[in-house]
Design a protein around this motif. Structure first.
Motif, PDB file in Angstrom:
ATOM      1  N   TYR A 183       1.932   5.878  -7.453  1.00 33.81           N
ATOM      2  CA  TYR A 183       0.806   6.572  -7.978  1.00 33.81           C
ATOM      3  C   TYR A 183       1.437   8.053  -8.181  1.00 33.81           C
ATOM      4  CZ  TYR A 183      -3.084   3.147  -7.849  1.00 33.81           C
ATOM      5  OH  TYR A 183      -3.913   2.134  -8.329  1.00 33.81           O
ATOM      6  N   GLU A 190      -5.218   9.245  -6.123  1.00 35.31           N
ATOM      7  CA  GLU A 190      -5.068   7.520  -5.953  1.00 35.31           C
ATOM      8  C   GLU A 190      -4.020   7.258  -5.075  1.00 35.31           C
ATOM      9  OE1 GLU A 190      -6.051   5.077  -9.835  1.00 35.31           O
ATOM     10  OE2 GLU A 190      -5.082   7.277 -10.309  1.00 35.31           O
ATOM     11  N   ALA A 191      -2.902   8.257  -5.151  1.00 31.20           N
ATOM     12  CA  ALA A 191      -1.679   8.224  -4.188  1.00 31.20           C
ATOM     13  C   ALA A 191      -2.113   8.276  -2.680  1.00 31.20           C
ATOM     14  CB  ALA A 191      -0.437   8.957  -4.398  1.00 31.20           C
ATOM     15  N   VAL A 192      -2.995   9.218  -2.494  1.00 29.45           N
ATOM     16  CA  VAL A 192      -3.532   9.547  -1.003  1.00 29.45           C
ATOM     17  C   VAL A 192      -4.631   8.237  -0.624  1.00 29.45           C
ATOM     18  CG1 VAL A 192      -5.267  11.117   0.093  1.00 29.45           C
ATOM     19  CG2 VAL A 192      -3.715  12.154  -1.419  1.00 29.45           C
ATOM     20  N   ASN A 210       4.465  10.473   2.878  1.00 26.85           N
ATOM     21  CA  ASN A 210       4.213  10.202   1.487  1.00 26.85           C
ATOM     22  C   ASN A 210       2.826  10.726   1.231  1.00 26.85           C
ATOM     23  OD1 ASN A 210       6.624   8.782   1.194  1.00 26.85           O
ATOM     24  ND2 ASN A 210       5.962   7.034   1.402  1.00 26.85           N
ATOM     25  N   VAL A 211       1.913  10.419   2.257  1.00 27.29           N
ATOM     26  CA  VAL A 211       0.650  11.075   2.184  1.00 27.29           C
ATOM     27  C   VAL A 211       0.486  12.590   1.714  1.00 27.29           C
ATOM     28  CG1 VAL A 211      -1.741  11.218   3.135  1.00 27.29           C
ATOM     29  CG2 VAL A 211      -0.635   9.159   3.087  1.00 27.29           C
ATOM     30  N   CYS A 248       1.260   4.125  -3.052  1.00 28.43           N
ATOM     31  CA  CYS A 248       1.093   5.435  -2.689  1.00 28.43           C
ATOM     32  C   CYS A 248       2.314   6.189  -3.602  1.00 28.43           C
ATOM     33  CB  CYS A 248       1.135   5.966  -1.349  1.00 28.43           C
ATOM     34  SG  CYS A 248       1.204   7.641  -0.870  1.00 28.43           S
ATOM     35  N   ALA A 267      -4.071   5.270  -1.477  1.00 30.30           N
ATOM     36  CA  ALA A 267      -3.271   4.050  -1.084  1.00 30.30           C
ATOM     37  C   ALA A 267      -2.674   4.466   0.137  1.00 30.30           C
ATOM     38  CB  ALA A 267      -2.383   3.899  -2.192  1.00 30.30           C
ATOM     39  N   GLY A 268      -2.157   5.545   0.122  1.00 24.71           N
ATOM     40  CA  GLY A 268      -1.361   5.853   1.443  1.00 24.71           C
ATOM     41  C   GLY A 268      -2.268   5.793   2.694  1.00 24.71           C
ATOM     42  N   ARG A 269      -3.515   6.279   2.636  1.00 28.12           N
ATOM     43  CA  ARG A 269      -4.202   5.998   3.931  1.00 28.12           C
ATOM     44  C   ARG A 269      -4.659   4.852   4.274  1.00 28.12           C
ATOM     45  NH1 ARG A 269      -8.100  11.557   2.620  1.00 28.12           N
ATOM     46  NH2 ARG A 269      -6.668  13.046   3.711  1.00 28.12           N
ATOM     47  N   ALA A 284       1.453  13.897  -1.569  1.00 27.91           N
ATOM     48  CA  ALA A 284       0.341  13.736  -2.523  1.00 27.91           C
ATOM     49  C   ALA A 284      -0.826  14.733  -2.118  1.00 27.91           C
ATOM     50  CB  ALA A 284      -0.356  12.265  -2.311  1.00 27.91           C
ATOM     51  N   TRP A 338       0.754  -1.195   0.049  1.00 27.45           N
ATOM     52  CA  TRP A 338       0.117  -0.128  -0.079  1.00 27.45           C
ATOM     53  C   TRP A 338       0.926   1.263  -0.182  1.00 27.45           C
ATOM     54  CZ3 TRP A 338      -4.703  -0.224  -1.619  1.00 27.45           C
ATOM     55  CH2 TRP A 338      -5.689  -1.213  -1.116  1.00 27.45           C
TER      56      TRP A 338
END
Length: 199
Positions: free
Chosen positions: A59, A67-69, A88-89, A56, A71-73, A92, A52
């Protein structure tokens, strides 16, 4: 029951192999292949935090920030104690212009890992994007103390100083960054621009 356990073990082994293949693709810059591999991994192992988290990052590199946000969450729901995931979040969120949320994520990262230079650098980037150059400079300077060899800590100080109308001080920071990495093209570019602006 034993058959199910064996099947689950085989699935986990297959998923981990797929994750390693995706990771190698990511390292080689084959981002679409990496995303596909990470997606297969999390479809089979929903608790795979590294898949996951890497999804992030991949993406975001592809410009797919929403989509990165997401996945990061997903990764943070599994490991809210990992500062890197918050960073990382935040990156994004910043790319989406959600600066308040990005700052909140970075403050959480710093609370978890106060000595993280990347967290302070990213916080500086968010603050600078929000027009808070003074606060951004503070964040970059702290990053420079924490990681004297981090070129971004010094170079970004120069950018913040330019924002503050202090080009001579900016030149000092750019030159300090080049002392760390003489081949940094972006820093040479910023240095050259500042020299031209100062005459």
């Amino acid at each position: 029951m034993a058959q199910n356990t064996a099947q689950n073990t085989a699935t986990a082994r297959y998923s981990e192999d797929g994750f390693q293949t995706a990771l190698e693709a990511h390292r080689q810059g084959a981002l679409d292949n990496a995303v596909a591999g990470y997606r297969r991994t999390v479809a089979e192992m929903r608790q795979h935090v590294d898949a996951w988290g890497n999804l992030c990052v991949a993406y975001l590199a592809l410009g797919r920030a929403e989509e990165a946000v997401a996945a990061g969450r997903k990764a943070l729901a599994l490991r809210p104690d990992m500062a890197e995931l918050h960073i990382n979040v935040a990156a994004a969120l910043k790319s989406l212009g959600q600066l308040v949320e990005a700052r909140r994520a970075l403050e959480q990262a710093i609370a978890l890992q106060p000595a993280s230079a990347p967290a302070h650098i990213n916080l500086g980037n968010v603050l600078r994007a929000a027009g808070q150059a003074d606060a951004a400079l503070d964040a970059y300077e702290l990053a420079g103390v924490l990681a004297p060899g981090d070129i971004a800590a010094h170079s970004n100080q120069g950018l913040a100083l330019k924002d503050l109308g202090r080009p001579e001080d900016a030149l000092i920071r750019f030159r300090r960054a080049l002392a760390v990495n003489p081949g940094a093209a972006e820093v040479h570019f910023n240095l050259g621009n500042t020299l031209r602006e100062t005459g």
